[in-house]
Scaffold this active site. Structure first.
Site, mmCIF file in Angstrom:
data_model
loop_
_atom_site.group_PDB
_atom_site.id
_atom_site.type_symbol
_atom_site.label_atom_id
_atom_site.label_comp_id
_atom_site.label_asym_id
_atom_site.label_seq_id
_atom_site.Cartn_x
_atom_site.Cartn_y
_atom_site.Cartn_z
ATOM 1 N N VAL A 9 0.838 -1.071 -0.034
ATOM 2 C CA VAL A 9 0.161 -0.388 0.211
ATOM 3 C C VAL A 9 0.929 1.265 -0.238
ATOM 4 O O VAL A 9 2.079 0.916 0.657
ATOM 5 C CB VAL A 9 -0.932 -0.083 1.325
ATOM 6 C CG1 VAL A 9 -2.236 1.026 1.144
ATOM 7 C CG2 VAL A 9 -1.913 -1.512 1.929
ATOM 8 N N CYS A 10 1.060 1.986 -0.960
ATOM 9 C CA CYS A 10 0.898 3.704 -0.524
ATOM 10 C C CYS A 10 0.008 5.122 -1.221
ATOM 11 O O CYS A 10 -0.985 4.191 -0.453
ATOM 12 C CB CYS A 10 1.838 4.260 -1.745
ATOM 13 S SG CYS A 10 1.677 3.765 -3.726
ATOM 14 N N ARG A 11 0.489 5.838 -1.273
ATOM 15 C CA ARG A 11 -0.642 6.304 -1.468
ATOM 16 C C ARG A 11 -1.335 6.652 -2.636
ATOM 17 O O ARG A 11 -2.830 6.887 -2.341
ATOM 18 C CB ARG A 11 -0.274 8.150 -1.773
ATOM 19 C CG ARG A 11 -0.755 9.416 -1.200
ATOM 20 C CD ARG A 11 -0.395 10.437 -1.580
ATOM 21 N NE ARG A 11 -0.841 12.374 -2.083
ATOM 22 C CZ ARG A 11 -1.227 11.794 -3.686
ATOM 23 N NH1 ARG A 11 -0.617 11.227 -4.636
ATOM 24 N NH2 ARG A 11 -2.270 13.166 -4.147
ATOM 25 N N GLY A 37 -0.746 3.721 -4.912
ATOM 26 C CA GLY A 37 -0.531 2.677 -6.070
ATOM 27 C C GLY A 37 0.849 2.889 -6.639
ATOM 28 O O GLY A 37 0.985 1.726 -7.451
ATOM 29 N N MET A 82 -4.210 4.671 -0.558
ATOM 30 C CA MET A 82 -4.770 5.307 0.672
ATOM 31 C C MET A 82 -5.456 6.034 0.052
ATOM 32 O O MET A 82 -6.547 6.663 0.696
ATOM 33 C CB MET A 82 -3.646 6.015 1.471
ATOM 34 C CG MET A 82 -3.047 4.508 2.438
ATOM 35 S SD MET A 82 -4.346 3.407 2.714
ATOM 36 C CE MET A 82 -4.260 4.248 4.714
#
Length: 98
Positions: A62-64, A66, A90
């Site tokens: 997971v990141c901000r 993708g 996120m």
């Protein structure tokens, strides 16, 4: 690369499924909230900390949005890890945060 949506992850968590989630955002981003139970390994350190991960488990990255988690997924896949990229990151997450 396998992908999963934020909604699918949220559903699996709500159903009580044991998930291995790795958040690859920077510390200040994670401080604003992360998926409950997610392990934090910033993208810049993933290469040096991948030994903390178990090749027998599947990890949801997971990141901000993708992008960074996609790069982390590519790197980990090259080293024999089973990974899934959470598309939308996120920004798409509507579930609880800690």
């Amino acid at each position: 690369m396998k992908t999963i949506t934020a909604k699918e992850v949220e559903t699996l968590l709500r159903e009580g499924k044991p998930l291995n989630i790795v958040d690859v955002r920077e510390a200040d981003e994670v401080a604003a909230g992360k998926i409950p139970g997610a392990m934090h390994i910033p993208l810049g350190l993933i290469e040096f900390r991948m030994d903390e991960l178990d090749k027998n488990k599947e990890y949801i990255l997971v990141c901000r949005s993708g992008g960074r988690s996609g790069r982390a997924a590519e790197l980990l896949e090259k080293h024999g890890y089973r990974v899934v990229n959470m598309t939308g990151g996120m920004l798409a997450w509507e579930g609880p945060v800690e």
